[in-house]
Motif scaffolding. Structure first.
Motif, short mmCIF file in Angstrom:
data_model
loop_
_atom_site.label_atom_id
_atom_site.label_comp_id
_atom_site.label_asym_id
_atom_site.label_seq_id
_atom_site.Cartn_x
_atom_site.Cartn_y
_atom_site.Cartn_z
N HIS A 50 -7.11 -14.00 23.70
CA HIS A 50 -8.33 -14.08 22.89
C HIS A 50 -9.45 -13.22 23.47
O HIS A 50 -10.27 -12.68 22.72
CB HIS A 50 -8.76 -15.54 22.75
N TRP A 64 -12.17 -18.83 21.88
CA TRP A 64 -10.83 -19.42 21.99
C TRP A 64 -10.86 -20.91 21.63
O TRP A 64 -10.01 -21.39 20.87
CB TRP A 64 -10.30 -19.22 23.41
N SER A 85 -2.23 -11.67 18.39
CA SER A 85 -1.71 -12.91 18.97
C SER A 85 -0.19 -12.91 18.98
O SER A 85 0.44 -13.33 19.96
CB SER A 85 -2.23 -14.12 18.19
#
Length: 246
Positions: free
Chosen positions: A30, A47, A104
């Motif tokens: 993040h 985050w 991600s």
């Protein structure tokens, strides 16, 4: 406690079982998103805001009372994109949610194996068929397998392919059906008491719960009411499993 000499297949969860997946790695991913998109926000705060939405997705994605009545299936990429959209809106940020979700996924596909994983897989593979059944999108599940150079798995099933998430019994049933074995001939190994141990036990499999010391994010919260089925065996890492099958 059932013996394990009859086991034909050892099936594994992937993340936090075979490969590392701790909170620090998620926070680093993040931070890379915040830095890459030049977002004017503290990465840790970002985050935490996103993680609350990820947990909510995991809590609501499967109706265990009636799995067929579960919400329409979303991949992790889709769910994470939506979580980033909501996070950007909640924090008053302008960002690219699709890129953040893709970043991600890319980060997850590069997770490294635990120190004992390769030796354990080699030992178990001498006498048993090995499989992977994981809550994961194909991209980062197969990416992780390739990243670690593994060719030892005879069968791999993702939640994306099954359109179901553990502990939904349908995903475990698919492994049994496609591998052509009885549930009791499968030993399922995972780190989550709910997704892995409880889910596999519901499907009739033998179970091993790996209780590592790392802080693992992203586990599906267990139901507030209702006891979990206990694992058949508990180990601290994968090196203990070959002896269970002797």
């Amino acid at each position: 406690m059932a013996g394990l000499k009859h086991i034909e297949i050892v099936a594994f969860d992937m993340f936090s079982t075979l490969v590392k997946n701790d909170t620090a790695e998620w926070q680093m991913a993040h931070k890379a998103i915040v830095d890459g998109q030049r977002l004017p926000v503290d990465a840790l705060v970002f985050w935490k805001e996103w993680a609350t939405r990820d947990v909510q997705f995991r809590k609501t994605r499967t109706n265990m009372a009636d799995p067929e009545a579960s919400p329409p299936f979303k991949t992790y990429w889709e769910a994470w994109r939506d979580a980033f959209i909501e996070t950007f809106e909640a924090m008053g940020l302008t960002g690219d949610a699709e890129q953040a979700a893709s970043d991600s996924v890319t980060a997850l596909a590069a997770r490294d194996a635990f120190p004992e994983t390769n030796d354990a897989l080699e030992a178990l593979g001498r006498t048993r068929t090995l499989a992977v059944l994981s809550n994961a999108d194909d991209r980062f599940l197969y990416g992780t397998i390739a990243h670690n150079g593994w060719d030892c798995f005879s069968y791999v099933l993702s939640s994306e392919e099954a359109c179901a998430y553990k502990p939904d019994p349908r995903i475990f049933a698919r492994l049994v059906d496609e591998m052509g074995v009885a549930p009791e001939a499968v030993l399922y190994v995972g780190d989550s008491p709910y997704d892995d141990a409880h889910g596999a036990k519901l499907a009739g499999m033998q179970t091993v719960l790996v209780q590592r010391t790392q802080d693992t994010p992203g586990r599906t919260p267990p139901p507030e009411n209702g006891a979990l089925l206990p694992p058949d065996h508990i180990v601290s890492d994968l090196s203990e499993i070959p002896a269970l099958l002797d």
